[in-house]
Design an enzyme around this catalytic site. Sequence first.
Site, PDB file in Angstrom:
ATOM      1  N   GLU A 186      -0.732  64.489  24.013  1.00  0.00           N
ATOM      2  CA  GLU A 186      -0.253  65.632  23.249  1.00  0.00           C
ATOM      3  C   GLU A 186       0.762  66.468  24.030  1.00  0.00           C
ATOM      4  OE1 GLU A 186      -0.638  66.201  20.226  1.00  0.00           O
ATOM      5  OE2 GLU A 186      -0.200  68.305  19.869  1.00  0.00           O
ATOM      6  N   ASP A 187       0.481  66.693  25.310  1.00  0.00           N
ATOM      7  CA  ASP A 187       1.272  67.692  26.041  1.00  0.00           C
ATOM      8  C   ASP A 187       2.222  67.136  27.097  1.00  0.00           C
ATOM      9  OD1 ASP A 187       0.070  69.645  24.579  1.00  0.00           O
ATOM     10  OD2 ASP A 187      -1.477  70.078  26.054  1.00  0.00           O
TER      11      ASP A 187
END
Length: 726
Positions: free
Chosen positions: A80-81
């Site tokens: 996700e990051d």
Amino acid sequence: MISAIEKYHDLEAVILEYMPGVNIERIRTAFEFAREAHGTQLRKDGNEYITHPLAAAEIVAEIGMDEDSLCAALLHDCIEDTDVTHEDIEKLFGNDVATIVEGVTKLTRVTYTSVEEEQMENLRKMLFAMAQDIRVILIKLADRLHNMRTLQFISEEKQRNISLETMEMYAPIAHRLGMQRIKWELEDISIRYLDPVACEDIIEELKQRHIEDETFLNGIQARLCERLSEHGISCQVSGRVKHLYSVYRKMFSENKLLSEVLDLHAIRVIVNDIADCYNVLGHIHELYRPIPGCFKDYIGTPKPNMYQSLHTNVIGSEGVPFEVQIRTWEMHQTAEYGIAAHWKYKEGKGGKVADEEKFAWVRRLLESQQDSDAQEFMHALKVDMFADEVFVFTPQGDVINLPFGSTPIDFAYSIHSEVGNRMTGAMVNGRMVPYSHALSNGDIVKILTSNSSKGPSRDWLELIKSPEARNKIRQWFKKEKREENIIHGKLSFEAELRHANITLAEAMHDDVLPKILSRASFGALEEMYAAIGYGGISAQKIVNKLRDELRTASKYKKDEPEQAAEAIENTRIKPTRGIMVEGLDNCLIKFARCCTPIPGDAVVGFITRGYGVSVHRQDCHNYIKSLMEPEEGGRWIRVSWSDTEGTLYATTIDVQVLDRTGIVVDVASVLNSLNVKITSFNARTSNTGVTAITIVVEVNNRDELVSAMAKLMAVSGVTDVKRTDG
Ligand code: MN
């Protein structure tokens, strides 16, 4: 401040203690990898980002989960990051870890915007549908728990939104999975953000009572320990004040003061076996007066989430009531960690619990959730039973539930018919997709629309899965495209006519067409074409009716004079033909061809113009229909059967059979064997593989007919036998 590396070393120590055989290098690699990937990212609290996945892994370790779960917890925000991909993780840590991380990532993208109960249940369901592996949910809970613990660093608005989401979605999930400890902590933190004022009051009051409460609990604890050890029961006794949210809920739902909350104090006794649980209960009831009606045996009848314990409420020496929970160590594990307790790393099993064992437990858990709400949830949890549904998002984060295999068209129509009608394209997760694209769980679907869109295309009907979309598209064609529908309808009608070998002239004949139109309540031919065009009725169906009508019409022309003559003749010989007409003697009697009544049928007579009385069955459609028409209503008269012995009556039955060699012969020979006289036998095969046989038989009465019909029904391949009824 303790550095991330130091914290990681503490984590290793915890892991090695409960899982000595673990491949600790692999976990260390996961930690290093995640730390590298998150680089200089910071948390809102100013710490290095890695402190968050590390804390999640600590919770996962506390639950006692396996090596893959620990790696996945450390890596859970990488996809996700950071730039890390599924493939990167798969290469280094294998498919299981990559799939779990991917699962957690998908759940992270689920944002919660609605407070409607219906949406919430959908969201919870979707979480399970998306998770596939229960470890994904457990890691997500650990992730959420740490985020809740560090919630003070974000904006007030976000605090409230996240707390609401936690309260409505994650705490119930933890509860359903039996993970009380996580559930309580999630609830306690959430409620402090959701109702800070009330919580401050409660906390303040509890603080003031703290010493008093401590003394009270310690007194009971000491007395119990002494008593139980005298009797040789080895146990652990602990006392506590109930957790914040459960006090809050009691006070507000029952509108009570803190001092009025009955079971504010709870004593927990943990023993080695079930027999001791009941022994302890006996001792407690001897020491303290039980409050009647408060004893609950969750050992004999576990709670839906597998929770087991004995609960009793008693009154202490000072007159203060308290609750006692008695359980074994194993039950304690289940109470604290629920499903995870059964997931734990188990020595001697290669560190992994066999899949069947895991799922057997999940199944037991689910099957024991009996109340309707839980049953709904159980359906949701059974991942493999999700074959029939798919859950996707609007760009606003609302969940839309569609049949499996649905396309963006289904999605568009589920939002609004106008969205569907003006659709010009669709994006799934930010990419353009074709209309035929099958949606998957968790997809974010955006529909592109334009006011100059030409509207739906007929091909769409082939691409959609939901009845809703089908109806809306048909509706559109019906309304918007009348001209086009008429042309389309006319073309398919004429094609179908050719197929059936009927000429247009025959079809349009005055004896035929008006009947067809009025029967289907079409005011004009164009209306029929339009209906065929938008798919409201099939051309084939109309042509079938038409063919029947043509057949009857031609038969009518041939048969009618003879039949009428015969009827008149019959009437002369036997003037009443077994029928008594109320108030009329010697009148002409005719049996209606639409329903062919026979003795035993409830009948009614119709005074025709010039043909005497025509006798109908009381359940004949024509009779029922004509009752609504005032001019005709008055022409019905009462008739009854009389003196029918020895006379045969003709009646028509319709038999539906599946095509198979010899079936027509079989049907005929059944009637022969019953000595039922057949006067007409007409079989029509359609291209659907079903043959319709119309048979005119002569019988003495209804009983004879009913038993003949039952015999026909028993013939193999016969799917329906019924009387023609107009
Ligand atoms: Mn996270």
